[in-house]
Design a protein around this motif. Structure first.
Motif, PDB file in Angstrom:
ATOM      1  N   TYR A 168       0.893  -1.119   0.111  1.00  0.00           N
ATOM      2  CA  TYR A 168       0.460  -0.078   0.331  1.00  0.00           C
ATOM      3  C   TYR A 168       0.833   1.364   0.176  1.00  0.00           C
ATOM      4  CZ  TYR A 168      -4.256  -3.143   1.044  1.00  0.00           C
ATOM      5  OH  TYR A 168      -4.743  -3.530   1.225  1.00  0.00           O
ATOM      6  N   ARG A 169       2.356   1.215   0.652  1.00  0.00           N
ATOM      7  CA  ARG A 169       2.763   2.504   0.876  1.00  0.00           C
ATOM      8  C   ARG A 169       3.788   2.906  -0.191  1.00  0.00           C
ATOM      9  NH1 ARG A 169       7.758   3.510   2.532  1.00  0.00           N
ATOM     10  NH2 ARG A 169       8.288   4.915   3.808  1.00  0.00           N
ATOM     11  N   LYS A 170       4.636   2.414  -0.801  1.00  0.00           N
ATOM     12  CA  LYS A 170       5.051   1.602  -2.046  1.00  0.00           C
ATOM     13  C   LYS A 170       4.548   2.931  -2.931  1.00  0.00           C
ATOM     14  CE  LYS A 170       8.758  -0.619  -4.783  1.00  0.00           C
ATOM     15  NZ  LYS A 170       8.812  -1.964  -4.681  1.00  0.00           N
ATOM     16  N   GLU A 171       3.601   2.611  -3.499  1.00  0.00           N
ATOM     17  CA  GLU A 171       3.354   3.498  -4.987  1.00  0.00           C
ATOM     18  C   GLU A 171       3.309   4.347  -4.130  1.00  0.00           C
ATOM     19  OE1 GLU A 171      -0.343   3.810  -7.676  1.00  0.00           O
ATOM     20  OE2 GLU A 171      -0.714   2.352  -6.220  1.00  0.00           O
ATOM     21  N   ILE A 172       2.679   5.092  -3.022  1.00  0.00           N
ATOM     22  CA  ILE A 172       1.794   6.784  -3.155  1.00  0.00           C
ATOM     23  C   ILE A 172       3.603   7.272  -1.849  1.00  0.00           C
ATOM     24  CG2 ILE A 172       0.814   7.999  -0.986  1.00  0.00           C
ATOM     25  CD1 ILE A 172      -1.105   5.965  -1.427  1.00  0.00           C
ATOM     26  N   VAL A 173       4.517   6.002  -0.977  1.00  0.00           N
ATOM     27  CA  VAL A 173       5.648   7.459  -0.470  1.00  0.00           C
ATOM     28  C   VAL A 173       6.349   6.945  -1.320  1.00  0.00           C
ATOM     29  CG1 VAL A 173       6.621   7.421   1.694  1.00  0.00           C
ATOM     30  CG2 VAL A 173       4.428   6.679   1.491  1.00  0.00           C
ATOM     31  N   ASP A 182      13.063   5.383  -0.303  1.00  0.00           N
ATOM     32  CA  ASP A 182      13.493   3.942  -0.211  1.00  0.00           C
ATOM     33  C   ASP A 182      13.270   3.211   0.272  1.00  0.00           C
ATOM     34  OD1 ASP A 182      15.068   2.181  -0.697  1.00  0.00           O
ATOM     35  OD2 ASP A 182      17.029   2.969  -1.337  1.00  0.00           O
ATOM     36  N   GLU A 183      12.098   2.691   0.821  1.00  0.00           N
ATOM     37  CA  GLU A 183      12.044   1.914   2.223  1.00  0.00           C
ATOM     38  C   GLU A 183      13.509   1.179   2.978  1.00  0.00           C
ATOM     39  OE1 GLU A 183       8.064  -0.767   4.427  1.00  0.00           O
ATOM     40  OE2 GLU A 183       8.391   0.319   2.528  1.00  0.00           O
ATOM     41  N   LYS A 184      13.995   1.132   2.613  1.00  0.00           N
ATOM     42  CA  LYS A 184      15.508  -0.501   2.865  1.00  0.00           C
ATOM     43  C   LYS A 184      16.418   0.644   3.498  1.00  0.00           C
ATOM     44  CE  LYS A 184      14.247  -4.273   0.341  1.00  0.00           C
ATOM     45  NZ  LYS A 184      14.762  -5.050  -0.788  1.00  0.00           N
ATOM     46  N   ASP A 185      16.339   1.924   3.082  1.00  0.00           N
ATOM     47  CA  ASP A 185      17.392   3.061   3.529  1.00  0.00           C
ATOM     48  C   ASP A 185      16.890   4.396   3.907  1.00  0.00           C
ATOM     49  OD1 ASP A 185      19.590   5.223   3.633  1.00  0.00           O
ATOM     50  OD2 ASP A 185      19.348   5.867   1.022  1.00  0.00           O
ATOM     51  N   ILE A 186      17.218   3.821   5.519  1.00  0.00           N
ATOM     52  CA  ILE A 186      16.737   5.257   6.934  1.00  0.00           C
ATOM     53  C   ILE A 186      17.680   5.872   6.301  1.00  0.00           C
ATOM     54  CG2 ILE A 186      19.083   4.393   8.379  1.00  0.00           C
ATOM     55  CD1 ILE A 186      14.776   5.521   9.557  1.00  0.00           C
ATOM     56  N   ASP A 202      -4.212   2.531   8.840  1.00  0.00           N
ATOM     57  CA  ASP A 202      -5.543   2.010   8.794  1.00  0.00           C
ATOM     58  C   ASP A 202      -4.130   0.070   9.415  1.00  0.00           C
ATOM     59  OD1 ASP A 202      -6.577   3.761  10.099  1.00  0.00           O
ATOM     60  OD2 ASP A 202      -7.630   3.127   8.085  1.00  0.00           O
ATOM     61  N   GLY A 203      -3.615  -0.493   9.750  1.00  0.00           N
ATOM     62  CA  GLY A 203      -2.938  -1.382   9.972  1.00  0.00           C
ATOM     63  C   GLY A 203      -1.413  -0.861  10.819  1.00  0.00           C
ATOM     64  N   ASP A 204      -0.422  -2.020  10.145  1.00  0.00           N
ATOM     65  CA  ASP A 204       0.617  -2.210  10.963  1.00  0.00           C
ATOM     66  C   ASP A 204       1.811  -1.250  10.645  1.00  0.00           C
ATOM     67  OD1 ASP A 204      -0.226  -3.923  12.963  1.00  0.00           O
ATOM     68  OD2 ASP A 204       1.963  -5.929  12.389  1.00  0.00           O
ATOM     69  N   GLU A 205       2.279  -0.079  11.253  1.00  0.00           N
ATOM     70  CA  GLU A 205       3.100   0.869  10.869  1.00  0.00           C
ATOM     71  C   GLU A 205       4.807  -0.153  10.532  1.00  0.00           C
ATOM     72  OE1 GLU A 205       3.010   0.114  15.830  1.00  0.00           O
ATOM     73  OE2 GLU A 205       1.777   0.770  13.961  1.00  0.00           O
ATOM     74  N   HIS A 206       5.146   1.422  10.038  1.00  0.00           N
ATOM     75  CA  HIS A 206       6.701   0.593   9.329  1.00  0.00           C
ATOM     76  C   HIS A 206       7.499   1.675  10.125  1.00  0.00           C
ATOM     77  CE1 HIS A 206       5.407  -1.168   5.185  1.00  0.00           C
ATOM     78  NE2 HIS A 206       4.736  -0.824   5.243  1.00  0.00           N
ATOM     79  N   ASP A 207       8.687   0.330  10.425  1.00  0.00           N
ATOM     80  CA  ASP A 207       9.330   0.974  11.581  1.00  0.00           C
ATOM     81  C   ASP A 207      10.129   1.900  11.318  1.00  0.00           C
ATOM     82  OD1 ASP A 207       8.798  -1.155  12.882  1.00  0.00           O
ATOM     83  OD2 ASP A 207      10.887  -2.534  12.440  1.00  0.00           O
ATOM     84  N   LYS A 208      10.245   2.071   9.713  1.00  0.00           N
ATOM     85  CA  LYS A 208      11.299   3.229   9.542  1.00  0.00           C
ATOM     86  C   LYS A 208      10.294   4.889   9.706  1.00  0.00           C
ATOM     87  CE  LYS A 208      13.159   6.055   4.711  1.00  0.00           C
ATOM     88  NZ  LYS A 208      13.118   5.687   3.672  1.00  0.00           N
ATOM     89  N   ASP A 209       9.085   5.040   9.266  1.00  0.00           N
ATOM     90  CA  ASP A 209       8.568   5.837   9.244  1.00  0.00           C
ATOM     91  C   ASP A 209       7.720   6.487  10.614  1.00  0.00           C
ATOM     92  OD1 ASP A 209       7.851   5.833   7.114  1.00  0.00           O
ATOM     93  OD2 ASP A 209       5.517   4.456   6.717  1.00  0.00           O
ATOM     94  N   ILE A 210       8.574   5.358  11.878  1.00  0.00           N
ATOM     95  CA  ILE A 210       8.327   5.321  13.014  1.00  0.00           C
ATOM     96  C   ILE A 210       9.328   6.205  13.998  1.00  0.00           C
ATOM     97  CG2 ILE A 210       8.289   4.838  15.903  1.00  0.00           C
ATOM     98  CD1 ILE A 210       5.590   4.664  13.956  1.00  0.00           C
TER      99      ILE A 210
END
Length: 552
Positions: free
Chosen positions: A259-264, A267-271, A323-331
């Motif tokens: 859900y998140r990838k297309e919108i945000v 690079d979710e793997k890069d903090i 609505d669902g589980d948050e991602h560690d990177k966002d937190i």
């Protein structure tokens, strides 16, 4: 994080529930004083009377709420929103050069640069299971066959596989698939006839539907309210929970939707890729955050709605919880954003069972710790002992096993009038939960046009503590985060009776369920703070390892 403890009630039809619905209580019961009213509240008025008698002046405190959004137009919240004085609203320029354009009242880490926003997301267990399944396959390697660095990953794979694949009950999932379409049909009729998109069991009491689907939906929701000992469970919460359970089951065979990838599009793997998202902190999901923010800071002297706990605070909304589980990177980035922009207390009403990038969150917590920022976190709503059950984020650092000194974990309390002193849904833990605070039938701000309503959960108990911490810091501004934690725990009041172990009828002392053995009490807290005034705690804190880039 679930607002409601539903796991034992999701898969029922017309069964008889062991607990009855709670009785009516004053809307501000959680702020009342037990000695004078009989309610197990936090003695807030007595706290203010004490501060007034001492002739103390308040200093404004900034509280960040990491959540799903906030109604920025609400009459009881608009005056207390944090405003970034260095940012010019709406000019499309990063005026303060902090990396976030037009972050006037906070930031949304679940948004895209094109203005779209993530509303729902998948179960973290499903995301972890899919990634590790692709790496290791169906057959999990033995420890002897992998390197030392892979052993922790293998242990995680075993745990998540058991959780995702081992707990799926085909009969239960079939039942969910059977009832959801009818529930949704009935829900569409009820929302139209009641004239509101979100309604609870109190709204249904005088509603007499003629449509068959609407009748069934009313019965189902009413039974869940009885089973959860409260009338505030809403149609939206049930729909989200049902869909969430179906998504978990689907993860056994299929990769979860990204859900998140297309919108945000970060690079979710890069903090270190930190500067993503948008300025929209209201979006389409502000119920939870609006309710939490009101508990902390709703204007006390405007004659409207409710009185927040703290009287001189500003609220910074950092949206990172879908609505669902948050991602560690966002937190991790949400905590860092709040600290960098001056937050002194951070309220965190969310949680999940798995944290694949816990090291990122840990480092953000260390950063907050190094800056003296207090983190307040909800214990969770599964009636589990979190001394032995994972609930993330957690204050125990992965690299050294030490606990953060600036972290308070909060369980939810109630009152005999609401069912019991300990909320039947609350997580607990003699070592990991620090204190219990009111979290049942909490009346606060809700979105949709200057509206108010009840909600229950450790999600509500968390801002009760965060608001109390902010109140302490207003009048005793030299207190450190460690001292705030000490005061809140040390001043808590042990109930004069044994309490229920949440989720059971077993009785025990509250000292067996949390570190302090007590219930939050604002009056006792300000008295203790006054005795510590002027003292500072000297300590060596762990240094953060989060790297900087050109933005800071």
């Amino acid at each position: 994080m679930k607002i409601w403890f539903l796991s034992s009630a999701l898969l029922v039809t017309t069964a008889t529930f062991a607990q009855s619905a709670s009785t009516e209580v004053p809307k501000n019961w959680y702020q009342l004083d037990k000695a004078s009213t009989g309610y197990y509240g936090i003695s807030l008025d007595k706290a203010y009377d004490f501060l007034k008698a001492k002739k103390l002046k308040s200093k404004q405190v900034l509280v960040a709420v990491i959540d799903g959004g906030i109604d920025t137009l609400h009459e009881d919240l608009k005056p207390v929103l944090w405003t970034n004085a260095k940012e010019i609203p709406g000019n499309g320029i990063d005026d303060d050069h902090n990396g976030y354009i037009d972050d006037v009242h906070g930031w949304n880490f679940l948004g895209g640069k094109d203005g779209r926003n993530v509303k729902e997301d998948s179960y973290e267990g499903a995301r972890v299971y899919t990634a590790l399944k692709a790496k290791y396959g169906e057959e999990i390697p033995e420890d002897s066959a992998v390197s030392d660095t892979q052993k922790n990953e293998i242990a995680l794979y075993k745990k998540v596989k058991e959780k995702v694949a081992g707990e799926v009950n085909p009969a239960e999932i079939a039942f969910l698939k059977q009832i959801l379409p009818g529930f949704l049909k009935g829900d569409s009729v009820i929302t139209k006839e009641l004239g509101k998109e979100e309604y609870n069991c109190t709204d249904l009491e005088k509603y007499n539907p003629t449509d068959a689907n609407a009748k069934r939906t009313k019965v189902f929701l009413t039974q869940l309210c009885k089973g959860n000992n409260s009338n505030e469970l809403t149609n939206k919460q049930i729909i989200d929970e049902l869909n969430g359970e179906l998504r978990k089951a689907d993860a056994v065979e299929n990769s979860p939707k990204e859900y998140r990838k297309e919108i945000v599009q970060d690079d979710e793997k890069d903090i270190s890729d930190r500067f993503y998202g948008n300025k929209d902190i209201m979006t389409a999901t502000p119920f939870h955050g609006t309710h939490c923010a009101g508990i902390i800071a709703a204007v006390r002297d405007n004659g409207k709605g409710i009185k927040g706990i703290a009287d001189n605070v500003r609220i910074m909304m950092v949206r990172a919880v879908p609505d669902g589980d948050e991602h560690d990177k966002d937190i991790a980035n949400a905590i860092r954003y709040a600290v960098e922009n001056g937050a002194q207390v951070i309220s965190m009403s969310f949680g999940k069972e798995f944290s694949p990038e816990k090291k990122w969150v840990d480092d953000a917590v260390k950063f907050a710790e190094s800056k003296g920022v207090l983190l307040v976190h909800a214990a969770g709503n599964d009636a589990k002992n979190v001394d032995s059950t994972d609930n993330f984020p957690s204050p125990v650092y992965l690299d050294n096993g030490k606990k953060a000194t600036n972290w308070i974990t909060v369980g939810a309390s109630g009152d005999p009038h609401t069912g019991s002193i300990t909320a039947n849904f609350s997580n607990y833990g003699k070592e990991q939960v620090d204190v219990f605070a009111p979290g049942v039938q909490i009346y606060s701000t809700i979105p949709g046009g200057n509206m108010y309503g009840n909600a229950s959960g450790t999600s509500m108990a968390c801002p009760v503590v965060a608001g109390t911490a902010a109140l302490l810091l207003e009048y005793f501004p030299t207190l450190s985060a460690k001292q705030l934690k000490y005061i809140i725990e040390k001043s808590s009041v042990s109930p004069d009776t044994e309490v229920n172990v949440p989720g059971t009828t077993q009785k025990t002392k509250l000292s067996e369920l949390c570190v302090s053995g007590g219930l939050l009490n604002a009056y006792e807290a300000v008295k203790l703070a006054a005795s510590l005034q002027g003292e500072r705690t000297k300590e060596v804190l762990p240094a953060p390892t989060m790297t900087k880039n050109k933005k800071g």
